[in-house]
Design a protein around this motif. Structure first.
Motif, PDB file in Angstrom:
ATOM      1  N   GLU A 181     128.181 -38.337 -13.286  1.00 35.56           N
ATOM      2  CA  GLU A 181     129.209 -39.505 -12.343  1.00 35.56           C
ATOM      3  C   GLU A 181     128.327 -39.079 -10.890  1.00 35.56           C
ATOM      4  O   GLU A 181     128.104 -38.062 -10.555  1.00 35.56           O
ATOM      5  CB  GLU A 181     130.445 -38.827 -12.353  1.00 35.56           C
ATOM      6  CG  GLU A 181     131.343 -39.242 -13.581  1.00 35.56           C
ATOM      7  CD  GLU A 181     132.818 -38.989 -13.415  1.00 35.56           C
ATOM      8  OE1 GLU A 181     133.105 -38.573 -12.299  1.00 35.56           O
ATOM      9  OE2 GLU A 181     133.431 -39.221 -14.412  1.00 35.56           O
ATOM     10  N   VAL A 182     128.267 -40.227 -10.159  1.00 36.74           N
ATOM     11  CA  VAL A 182     127.638 -40.029  -8.855  1.00 36.74           C
ATOM     12  C   VAL A 182     128.670 -40.586  -7.934  1.00 36.74           C
ATOM     13  O   VAL A 182     128.778 -41.790  -8.058  1.00 36.74           O
ATOM     14  CB  VAL A 182     126.317 -41.043  -8.893  1.00 36.74           C
ATOM     15  CG1 VAL A 182     125.713 -41.096  -7.396  1.00 36.74           C
ATOM     16  CG2 VAL A 182     125.284 -40.809  -9.797  1.00 36.74           C
ATOM     17  N   PRO A 183     129.038 -39.614  -7.076  1.00 37.76           N
ATOM     18  CA  PRO A 183     130.313 -39.945  -6.199  1.00 37.76           C
ATOM     19  C   PRO A 183     129.822 -40.646  -5.068  1.00 37.76           C
ATOM     20  O   PRO A 183     128.963 -40.334  -4.478  1.00 37.76           O
ATOM     21  CB  PRO A 183     130.973 -38.731  -6.196  1.00 37.76           C
ATOM     22  CG  PRO A 183     129.826 -37.591  -6.226  1.00 37.76           C
ATOM     23  CD  PRO A 183     129.131 -38.066  -7.279  1.00 37.76           C
ATOM     24  N   VAL A 184     130.381 -41.803  -4.514  1.00 39.64           N
ATOM     25  CA  VAL A 184     130.132 -42.369  -3.380  1.00 39.64           C
ATOM     26  C   VAL A 184     131.542 -42.754  -2.368  1.00 39.64           C
ATOM     27  O   VAL A 184     132.513 -42.829  -3.358  1.00 39.64           O
ATOM     28  CB  VAL A 184     129.266 -43.618  -3.347  1.00 39.64           C
ATOM     29  CG1 VAL A 184     127.837 -43.320  -4.163  1.00 39.64           C
ATOM     30  CG2 VAL A 184     130.118 -44.451  -4.324  1.00 39.64           C
ATOM     31  N   GLU A 185     131.331 -42.652  -1.302  1.00 36.95           N
ATOM     32  CA  GLU A 185     132.343 -43.008  -0.441  1.00 36.95           C
ATOM     33  C   GLU A 185     132.135 -44.545   0.059  1.00 36.95           C
ATOM     34  O   GLU A 185     131.310 -44.821   0.928  1.00 36.95           O
ATOM     35  CB  GLU A 185     132.747 -42.127   0.620  1.00 36.95           C
ATOM     36  CG  GLU A 185     134.009 -42.305   1.271  1.00 36.95           C
ATOM     37  CD  GLU A 185     134.439 -41.505   2.526  1.00 36.95           C
ATOM     38  OE1 GLU A 185     134.263 -41.621   3.731  1.00 36.95           O
ATOM     39  OE2 GLU A 185     134.491 -40.198   1.891  1.00 36.95           O
ATOM     40  N   LEU A 186     132.935 -45.466  -0.336  1.00 36.86           N
ATOM     41  CA  LEU A 186     132.719 -46.882  -0.075  1.00 36.86           C
ATOM     42  C   LEU A 186     133.598 -47.440   0.849  1.00 36.86           C
ATOM     43  O   LEU A 186     134.957 -47.491   0.264  1.00 36.86           O
ATOM     44  CB  LEU A 186     132.427 -47.708  -1.289  1.00 36.86           C
ATOM     45  CG  LEU A 186     131.932 -49.166  -1.185  1.00 36.86           C
ATOM     46  CD1 LEU A 186     130.625 -49.369  -0.439  1.00 36.86           C
ATOM     47  CD2 LEU A 186     131.943 -49.905  -2.841  1.00 36.86           C
ATOM     48  N   ILE A 220     130.674 -54.653   3.595  1.00 33.53           N
ATOM     49  CA  ILE A 220     130.742 -53.146   3.329  1.00 33.53           C
ATOM     50  C   ILE A 220     130.570 -52.484   4.648  1.00 33.53           C
ATOM     51  O   ILE A 220     129.700 -52.767   5.463  1.00 33.53           O
ATOM     52  CB  ILE A 220     129.348 -52.867   2.421  1.00 33.53           C
ATOM     53  CG1 ILE A 220     129.145 -53.194   1.108  1.00 33.53           C
ATOM     54  CG2 ILE A 220     129.178 -51.291   2.703  1.00 33.53           C
ATOM     55  CD1 ILE A 220     127.994 -52.885   0.569  1.00 33.53           C
ATOM     56  N   SER A 221     131.622 -51.958   5.119  1.00 30.03           N
ATOM     57  CA  SER A 221     131.654 -51.238   6.601  1.00 30.03           C
ATOM     58  C   SER A 221     131.059 -50.001   6.421  1.00 30.03           C
ATOM     59  O   SER A 221     130.681 -49.806   7.581  1.00 30.03           O
ATOM     60  CB  SER A 221     133.072 -51.269   6.971  1.00 30.03           C
ATOM     61  OG  SER A 221     134.164 -50.564   6.043  1.00 30.03           O
ATOM     62  N   ASP A 222     131.127 -49.194   5.552  1.00 25.83           N
ATOM     63  CA  ASP A 222     130.320 -47.958   5.365  1.00 25.83           C
ATOM     64  C   ASP A 222     130.206 -47.470   3.871  1.00 25.83           C
ATOM     65  O   ASP A 222     130.851 -47.932   2.901  1.00 25.83           O
ATOM     66  CB  ASP A 222     131.107 -46.949   6.269  1.00 25.83           C
ATOM     67  CG  ASP A 222     130.462 -45.629   6.569  1.00 25.83           C
ATOM     68  OD1 ASP A 222     129.178 -45.737   6.420  1.00 25.83           O
ATOM     69  OD2 ASP A 222     130.976 -44.539   6.735  1.00 25.83           O
ATOM     70  N   LEU A 223     128.879 -46.899   3.745  1.00 25.69           N
ATOM     71  CA  LEU A 223     128.619 -46.426   2.554  1.00 25.69           C
ATOM     72  C   LEU A 223     127.998 -44.860   2.556  1.00 25.69           C
ATOM     73  O   LEU A 223     127.223 -44.458   3.436  1.00 25.69           O
ATOM     74  CB  LEU A 223     127.685 -46.916   1.827  1.00 25.69           C
ATOM     75  CG  LEU A 223     127.479 -46.932   0.309  1.00 25.69           C
ATOM     76  CD1 LEU A 223     127.032 -48.295  -0.624  1.00 25.69           C
ATOM     77  CD2 LEU A 223     126.499 -45.696  -0.010  1.00 25.69           C
ATOM     78  N   ILE A 224     128.638 -43.780   2.011  1.00 27.78           N
ATOM     79  CA  ILE A 224     128.380 -42.579   2.380  1.00 27.78           C
ATOM     80  C   ILE A 224     128.153 -41.817   0.861  1.00 27.78           C
ATOM     81  O   ILE A 224     128.882 -41.989  -0.051  1.00 27.78           O
ATOM     82  CB  ILE A 224     129.521 -41.604   2.825  1.00 27.78           C
ATOM     83  CG1 ILE A 224     129.594 -42.134   4.339  1.00 27.78           C
ATOM     84  CG2 ILE A 224     129.114 -40.212   3.181  1.00 27.78           C
ATOM     85  CD1 ILE A 224     130.659 -41.549   5.180  1.00 27.78           C
ATOM     86  N   MET A 225     126.948 -41.424   0.515  1.00 28.61           N
ATOM     87  CA  MET A 225     126.670 -40.877  -0.487  1.00 28.61           C
ATOM     88  C   MET A 225     127.085 -39.408  -0.677  1.00 28.61           C
ATOM     89  O   MET A 225     126.605 -38.667   0.029  1.00 28.61           O
ATOM     90  CB  MET A 225     124.937 -40.913  -0.909  1.00 28.61           C
ATOM     91  CG  MET A 225     124.439 -40.193  -2.275  1.00 28.61           C
ATOM     92  SD  MET A 225     125.262 -40.597  -3.823  1.00 28.61           S
ATOM     93  CE  MET A 225     124.700 -42.331  -3.840  1.00 28.61           C
ATOM     94  N   ARG A 246     126.370 -52.941  -6.520  1.00 27.14           N
ATOM     95  CA  ARG A 246     126.934 -53.324  -7.851  1.00 27.14           C
ATOM     96  C   ARG A 246     127.778 -52.361  -8.456  1.00 27.14           C
ATOM     97  O   ARG A 246     127.345 -51.261  -8.668  1.00 27.14           O
ATOM     98  CB  ARG A 246     125.770 -53.862  -8.563  1.00 27.14           C
ATOM     99  CG  ARG A 246     126.164 -54.444  -9.890  1.00 27.14           C
ATOM    100  CD  ARG A 246     125.133 -55.038 -10.508  1.00 27.14           C
ATOM    101  NE  ARG A 246     125.228 -55.659 -11.804  1.00 27.14           N
ATOM    102  CZ  ARG A 246     125.944 -56.741 -12.231  1.00 27.14           C
ATOM    103  NH1 ARG A 246     126.153 -57.635 -11.161  1.00 27.14           N
ATOM    104  NH2 ARG A 246     125.958 -57.334 -13.161  1.00 27.14           N
ATOM    105  N   LEU A 247     128.925 -52.640  -8.576  1.00 24.32           N
ATOM    106  CA  LEU A 247     129.924 -51.959  -9.430  1.00 24.32           C
ATOM    107  C   LEU A 247     130.006 -52.218 -10.929  1.00 24.32           C
ATOM    108  O   LEU A 247     130.126 -53.367 -11.195  1.00 24.32           O
ATOM    109  CB  LEU A 247     131.322 -51.688  -8.733  1.00 24.32           C
ATOM    110  CG  LEU A 247     131.328 -51.511  -7.225  1.00 24.32           C
ATOM    111  CD1 LEU A 247     132.828 -51.277  -6.604  1.00 24.32           C
ATOM    112  CD2 LEU A 247     130.854 -49.954  -6.976  1.00 24.32           C
ATOM    113  N   PHE A 248     129.770 -51.238 -11.820  1.00 24.27           N
ATOM    114  CA  PHE A 248     130.135 -51.778 -13.378  1.00 24.27           C
ATOM    115  C   PHE A 248     130.852 -50.414 -13.915  1.00 24.27           C
ATOM    116  O   PHE A 248     130.305 -49.258 -13.618  1.00 24.27           O
ATOM    117  CB  PHE A 248     128.723 -52.122 -13.867  1.00 24.27           C
ATOM    118  CG  PHE A 248     127.639 -50.959 -13.754  1.00 24.27           C
ATOM    119  CD1 PHE A 248     127.286 -50.221 -14.805  1.00 24.27           C
ATOM    120  CD2 PHE A 248     126.834 -51.091 -12.619  1.00 24.27           C
ATOM    121  CE1 PHE A 248     126.595 -49.485 -14.301  1.00 24.27           C
ATOM    122  CE2 PHE A 248     125.648 -50.273 -12.525  1.00 24.27           C
ATOM    123  CZ  PHE A 248     125.658 -49.286 -13.260  1.00 24.27           C
ATOM    124  N   SER A 249     131.370 -50.840 -15.075  1.00 22.73           N
ATOM    125  CA  SER A 249     131.812 -49.784 -15.990  1.00 22.73           C
ATOM    126  C   SER A 249     130.875 -49.521 -17.151  1.00 22.73           C
ATOM    127  O   SER A 249     130.540 -50.411 -17.646  1.00 22.73           O
ATOM    128  CB  SER A 249     133.463 -50.208 -16.639  1.00 22.73           C
ATOM    129  OG  SER A 249     133.046 -51.450 -17.080  1.00 22.73           O
TER     130      SER A 249
END
Length: 694
Positions: A181-186, A220-225, A246-249
């Motif tokens: 899993e790759v966590p991001v804060e979107l 998108i206001s902010d994206l933090i890896m 792009r979000l996908f299951s």
């Protein structure tokens, strides 16, 4: 400094080596300015990668990335530019070197360095190979290849940033393990525009049921890896520049193997093997599907966490290009499953568990079901046709079928049924040397045979009609029609006249048990298209019918008593051998001088054909005068095959030639050729041949 540097110094360097050395040191200075750590550059290029580099952020923060650089120095790189494409350098490289760099575990960048401008242009070896693979599949078999290096891939700050990102993408499999899993804060912000509200609803649907959704930059206001490896490798700024997310299951990797039975008042149907996988999942819904199988029937089941007793099912049909049996079974399954009151019954194939029944209803318009019923009926008929026309090809079913294809199938079905049908006798006759008919109807029915040069094309298969026998019972009316058409042609000064007359007819090549031509074809198929008159007689095909086929250019005579079906490609290289083999009743084994030529073990050009036959064998008819018979008993291990004819093995051939007194130089040549080509080891040669080989 490299310890090799003391072995050759100063004036012993060539001009090319001095240019390469200057390029390496200029590049090292440039990379150091960019905070990249450079190991001591090699004094001697072309002994491997010239420079090894560890990439750091400006200011000294470690990225965890490293690469090797293969530096190609030049006074100027202008000679690699083309007026037709000023955006690239066209740089030639040895394929052997390029392939080696691309296979390295560590990324390798190729840099064309301009020492006058003190700058270089780079491309990753693996990326260059991928591009060449898309442009020319055979480039790896050549000596050199031309790389396209974008001029934007320069060694300034912006270009080095792109190089860092290219290395990070190359190293991505090492940075993120499969399934990790790759966590991001979107952070998202939707405006009150119709587009914003639509995107918000799309995101909610994704959250509930999975699938995929694309979020454009404007939302998108902010994206933090939050993944440390990715954040260090690409840098903080890389993720801030994302133009969309792009979000996908992720679909499931494990599959449940089941068989699915559909039951309804229409009957039952079975899908014997279905692999259900998790195609998508969200907070509430999960979708199981076998779409990864690319089967004729795609089954989708939607499970609802809030209503576990309810399952939504959907069925999709894909018939284009399917085999007839698969397409017919798929159509029947859909017909049964979509009948009112239908249900699906599933049973796991890999577990001993009770089957589960999934009640569901599908609303299908009656016109669609009527189309499916017509398609199923057509597929059943096509399956019957396929068994009879298999030698002409296999039907490639197209869905939905065109009306023309349906009519062609019905016509072919009438043809192969083998009975008499009402049909029209059509002929184009020459006026010259033609007189009026005078036939007494009391003489009985009139029989005419038409060659049947036409063909019926059904779903990609062209099926020849063959000869048609017309039986005209109303002779008086036929004579009247014939004479009337002839008189009109004479009056109008025409060279030909057309005759169309309805009568009874039978397709001679499509009798229920198969025509004589079918039986000949099956016989000749096992012998590269050839057969003998004796073999033809054994299946009921006598000389008069062979003459008839020869007149229609379906059969040709290739030798006394030997024929070939014309539609088989001729085996021109060994046709004379096939003829002798069949004339011998398939008893002769090609040997001695002839076998040497077939095995390509000698330059000999024998004027006669040599065969070996059993000691007591007597041919039914004398073999041709140019055939030399040797008598011996051959073991099965001493016989092999060349194309469609039997031949003695290389070792047996050399032994026979040596005993028969063939020129020792030719035997010597055969021994050397056989050993060099690995056809046999030297120790297996007979003693006399070993001496010759030595």
């Amino acid at each position: 400094m490299d310890p090799k540097a003391n072995k050759r110094t100063g004036p012993q360097f060539s001009a090319e080596m001095r240019i390469s050395q200057r390029a390496i040191f200029q590049l090292a200075d440039r990379l150091t300015e960019a905070w990249w750590k450079v190991e001591s550059p090699a004094i001697y290029p072309d002994t491997g990668e010239d420079v090894r580099v560890e990439i750091f952020d400006p200011g000294g923060a470690r990225t965890g990335l490293s690469l090797d650089l293969q530096v190609k120095g030049h006074e100027s790189v202008k000679r690699f530019l083309r007026k037709s494409d000023p955006a690239h350098l066209y740089y030639p490289l040895d394929v052997k070197h390029l392939g080696g760099w691309a296979s390295k575990t560590r990324p390798v960048a190729i840099i064309a360095w301009d020492i006058r401008e003190r700058r270089g242009y780079w491309v990753l070896a693996r990326d260059a190979c991928k591009r060449l693979d898309t442009e020319s599949s055979g480039w790896r078999r050549k000596h050199s290849a031309t790389l396209l290096i974008p001029k934007t891939n320069v060694t300034d700050d912006e270009g080095l940033g792109r190089l860092r990102e290219a290395v990070a993408r190359d190293e991505l499999p090492k940075l993120v393990r499969p399934g990790e899993e790759v966590p991001v804060e979107l952070s998202l912000q939707f405006d009150e525009t119709p587009e914003g509200r639509a995107k918000q609803n799309e995101l909610i649907e994704f959250w509930e049921g999975g699938g995929a959704v694309t979020i454009e930059r404007r939302f998108i206001s902010d994206l933090i890896m939050l993944h440390d490896g990715l954040r260090m490798a690409f840098g903080e700024g890389y993720w801030k520049r994302a133009i969309e997310v792009r979000l996908f299951s992720l679909p499931g990797r494990e599959s449940a193997k089941v068989q699915v039975e559909a039951a309804s008042p229409a009957g039952t149907a079975l899908l014997a093997y279905v692999e259900l996988r998790l195609a998508r999942s969200g907070r509430r819904y999960a979708t199981l599907s076998n779409e990864h199988q690319h089967a004729a029937v795609t089954l989708k089941l939607v499970l609802d966490d809030e209503d576990t007793k309810h399952v939504r099912a959907s069925i999709e049909l894909a018939l284009g290009g399917r085999g007839l049996d698969e397409a017919r079974a798929a159509v029947w399954f859909v017909l049964v499953a979509t009948e009112s009151g239908g249900s699906l019954r599933m049973a796991r194939l890999d577990e001993k568990a009770d089957p589960c029944i999934l009640p569901f209803s599908v609303s299908v318009p009656e016109e669609e079901r009527a189309s499916l019923r017509r398609t199923h009926e057509l597929l059943q008929r096509l399956s019957l046709l396929q068994e009879r026309v298999r030698r002409y090809g296999h039907f490639s079913f197209a869905f939905p079928p065109s009306q023309q294809q349906v009519q062609s199938a019905l016509k072919l079905l009438r043809i192969i049924s083998g009975g008499e049908h009402e049909m029209t006798y059509r002929a184009s006759l020459s006026v010259k040397r033609t007189s009026e008919l005078s036939i007494d109807s009391t003489e009985g029915p009139l029989t005419l045979v038409h060659d049947g040069d036409d063909a019926v094309e059904v779903f990609g298969v062209r099926v020849p009609i063959g000869p048609v026998r017309f039986e005209i019972t109303d002779v008086e009316r036929f004579v009247e029609s014939y004479n009337s058409a002839l008189r009109r042609a004479l009056a109008s000064m025409q060279d030909t006249f057309q005759l169309n007359f309805v009568c009874r007819g039978r397709y001679l090549d499509w009798s229920p048990d198969g025509s004589l031509e079918d039986r000949l074809d099956a016989l000749a198929k096992e012998q590269a298209g050839y057969f003998t008159a004796e073999q033809a007689r054994a299946i009921g095909c006598f000389a008069d019918y062979l003459d008839y086929l020869e007149q229609r250019t379906k059969v040709e005579t290739v030798a006394e008593g030997v024929f070939r079906m014309v539609h088989f490609p001729p085996v021109s290289d060994v046709e004379d051998l096939v003829i002798v083999w069949l004339q011998s009743g398939k008893t002769a084994i090609f040997s001695h001088h002839t076998a040497l030529v077939l095995h390509e073990l000698s330059d000999i050009l024998p004027p006669r054909i040599h065969v070996t036959v059993p000691p007591a064998w007597t041919p039914a008819a004398p073999l041709p005068a140019h055939v030399v018979m040797h008598r011996a008993t051959l073991a099965e291990s001493e016989i092999t095959w060349h194309d469609v004819v039997p031949v003695t093995t290389p070792l047996r051939t050399i032994r026979d030639c040596s005993v028969a007194g063939l020129d020792p130089e030719l035997v010597d040549q055969a021994c050397r050729e056989g050993i060099e080509r690995g056809m046999f080891p030297a120790e297996e040669l007979p003693p006399s041949a070993i001496v010759a080989a030595e």
